[in-house]
Write a protein that holds these residues in place. Structure first.
Motif, PDB file in Angstrom:
ATOM      1  N   LEU A  80      38.828  51.624  30.976  1.00 23.74           N
ATOM      2  CA  LEU A  80      39.739  50.893  31.763  1.00 23.74           C
ATOM      3  C   LEU A  80      38.598  50.535  32.936  1.00 23.74           C
ATOM      4  CD1 LEU A  80      43.200  52.494  31.491  1.00 23.74           C
ATOM      5  CD2 LEU A  80      42.483  50.418  30.533  1.00 23.74           C
ATOM      6  N   ARG A  81      37.664  51.544  33.282  1.00 16.79           N
ATOM      7  CA  ARG A  81      36.972  51.381  34.571  1.00 16.79           C
ATOM      8  C   ARG A  81      35.759  50.375  34.062  1.00 16.79           C
ATOM      9  NH1 ARG A  81      36.352  53.819  38.956  1.00 16.79           N
ATOM     10  NH2 ARG A  81      34.180  53.328  39.140  1.00 16.79           N
ATOM     11  N   GLN A  82      35.547  50.316  32.691  1.00 16.30           N
ATOM     12  CA  GLN A  82      34.666  49.122  32.298  1.00 16.30           C
ATOM     13  C   GLN A  82      34.853  47.841  32.376  1.00 16.30           C
ATOM     14  OE1 GLN A  82      33.118  50.160  28.382  1.00 16.30           O
ATOM     15  NE2 GLN A  82      31.656  48.486  27.987  1.00 16.30           N
ATOM     16  N   TRP A  83      36.254  47.890  31.772  1.00 20.14           N
ATOM     17  CA  TRP A  83      36.893  46.449  31.889  1.00 20.14           C
ATOM     18  C   TRP A  83      37.151  45.888  33.099  1.00 20.14           C
ATOM     19  CZ3 TRP A  83      41.404  47.437  27.632  1.00 20.14           C
ATOM     20  CH2 TRP A  83      40.661  47.616  26.450  1.00 20.14           C
ATOM     21  N   ALA A  84      37.683  46.713  33.892  1.00 19.72           N
ATOM     22  CA  ALA A  84      37.952  46.286  35.280  1.00 19.72           C
ATOM     23  C   ALA A  84      36.799  46.042  36.187  1.00 19.72           C
ATOM     24  CB  ALA A  84      38.662  47.552  36.100  1.00 19.72           C
TER      25      ALA A  84
ATOM     26  N   ASP B  84      35.186  43.953  42.138  1.00 22.72           N
ATOM     27  CA  ASP B  84      33.738  44.170  42.537  1.00 22.72           C
ATOM     28  C   ASP B  84      33.413  45.596  43.425  1.00 22.72           C
ATOM     29  OD1 ASP B  84      34.851  43.147  44.702  1.00 22.72           O
ATOM     30  OD2 ASP B  84      33.282  41.756  45.306  1.00 22.72           O
ATOM     31  N   SER B  85      34.535  46.363  43.403  1.00 20.27           N
ATOM     32  CA  SER B  85      34.208  47.459  44.336  1.00 20.27           C
ATOM     33  C   SER B  85      35.055  48.430  43.683  1.00 20.27           C
ATOM     34  CB  SER B  85      34.910  47.418  45.688  1.00 20.27           C
ATOM     35  OG  SER B  85      36.497  47.432  45.603  1.00 20.27           O
ATOM     36  N   ASP B  86      34.409  49.755  43.665  1.00 19.02           N
ATOM     37  CA  ASP B  86      34.861  50.971  43.160  1.00 19.02           C
ATOM     38  C   ASP B  86      36.263  51.471  43.492  1.00 19.02           C
ATOM     39  OD1 ASP B  86      32.505  51.505  41.521  1.00 19.02           O
ATOM     40  OD2 ASP B  86      31.679  52.934  43.273  1.00 19.02           O
ATOM     41  N   ALA B  87      36.517  50.950  44.695  1.00 19.89           N
ATOM     42  CA  ALA B  87      38.061  51.295  45.154  1.00 19.89           C
ATOM     43  C   ALA B  87      39.144  50.342  44.514  1.00 19.89           C
ATOM     44  CB  ALA B  87      38.198  51.027  46.599  1.00 19.89           C
ATOM     45  N   ALA B  88      38.546  49.009  44.173  1.00 23.15           N
ATOM     46  CA  ALA B  88      39.611  48.221  43.592  1.00 23.15           C
ATOM     47  C   ALA B  88      39.609  48.480  42.038  1.00 23.15           C
ATOM     48  CB  ALA B  88      38.766  46.842  43.877  1.00 23.15           C
ATOM     49  N   ILE B  89      38.421  49.053  41.354  1.00 24.64           N
ATOM     50  CA  ILE B  89      38.352  49.308  40.031  1.00 24.64           C
ATOM     51  C   ILE B  89      39.387  50.638  39.710  1.00 24.64           C
ATOM     52  CG2 ILE B  89      37.029  50.555  38.435  1.00 24.64           C
ATOM     53  CD1 ILE B  89      34.635  48.712  39.317  1.00 24.64           C
ATOM     54  N   ASP B  90      39.445  51.295  40.765  1.00 22.38           N
ATOM     55  CA  ASP B  90      40.070  52.598  40.631  1.00 22.38           C
ATOM     56  C   ASP B  90      41.495  52.444  40.865  1.00 22.38           C
ATOM     57  OD1 ASP B  90      37.901  54.362  40.153  1.00 22.38           O
ATOM     58  OD2 ASP B  90      37.919  55.029  42.536  1.00 22.38           O
ATOM     59  N   ARG B  91      41.883  51.244  41.603  1.00 22.42           N
ATOM     60  CA  ARG B  91      43.348  50.840  41.973  1.00 22.42           C
ATOM     61  C   ARG B  91      43.928  50.227  40.726  1.00 22.42           C
ATOM     62  NH1 ARG B  91      41.651  49.790  47.181  1.00 22.42           N
ATOM     63  NH2 ARG B  91      41.151  47.680  46.765  1.00 22.42           N
ATOM     64  N   VAL B  92      42.966  49.275  40.019  1.00 21.89           N
ATOM     65  CA  VAL B  92      43.292  48.760  38.757  1.00 21.89           C
ATOM     66  C   VAL B  92      43.798  49.791  37.680  1.00 21.89           C
ATOM     67  CG1 VAL B  92      42.521  46.947  37.286  1.00 21.89           C
ATOM     68  CG2 VAL B  92      42.312  46.328  39.523  1.00 21.89           C
TER      69      VAL B  92
END
Length: 99
Positions: free
Chosen positions: A19-23, A28-36
């Motif tokens: 999911l992190r790879q897809w997100a 563009d930010s790690d925080a946004a990736i984690d939230r998604v």
């Protein structure tokens, strides 16, 4: 990739990595990736029937993509709110008193 049991979903490192790879393709930010990623996992845990059927990966990807777009919309609206004060002229006494 077969999905882990529902009870294992929130902690499954392979699922999170996927999911992190897809997100990362959408935000563009790690925080946004984690939230998604977390939002996607939360929805899967609450509604596992969303992934029923032969196209589980496509359904999972569509769900994640929707939340990534939401995240981008939120970021854009925050940026717009931060910009607006720069364009609004400052009011002073001369501009606010009737002539």
């Amino acid at each position: 990739m077969p999905l882990p049991r529902r009870s294992d979903l929130p902690q499954d490192p392979q699922l999170r990595a996927l999911l992190r790879q897809w997100a990362s393709k959408f935000v563009d930010s790690d925080a946004a990736i984690d939230r998604v990623v977390q939002r996607t996992i939360n929805v899967i845990c609450d509604s596992p029937d969303l992934l029923d059927g032969a196209r589980m990966n496509e359904a999972l990807f569509a769900l994640l993509r929707r939340y990534a777009f939401d995240e981008n919309d939120l970021r854009a609206s925050r940026q717009a709110t931060d910009i607006i004060p720069d364009f609004v002229p400052a009011l002073d006494k001369e501009n606010t008193e009737p002539k």
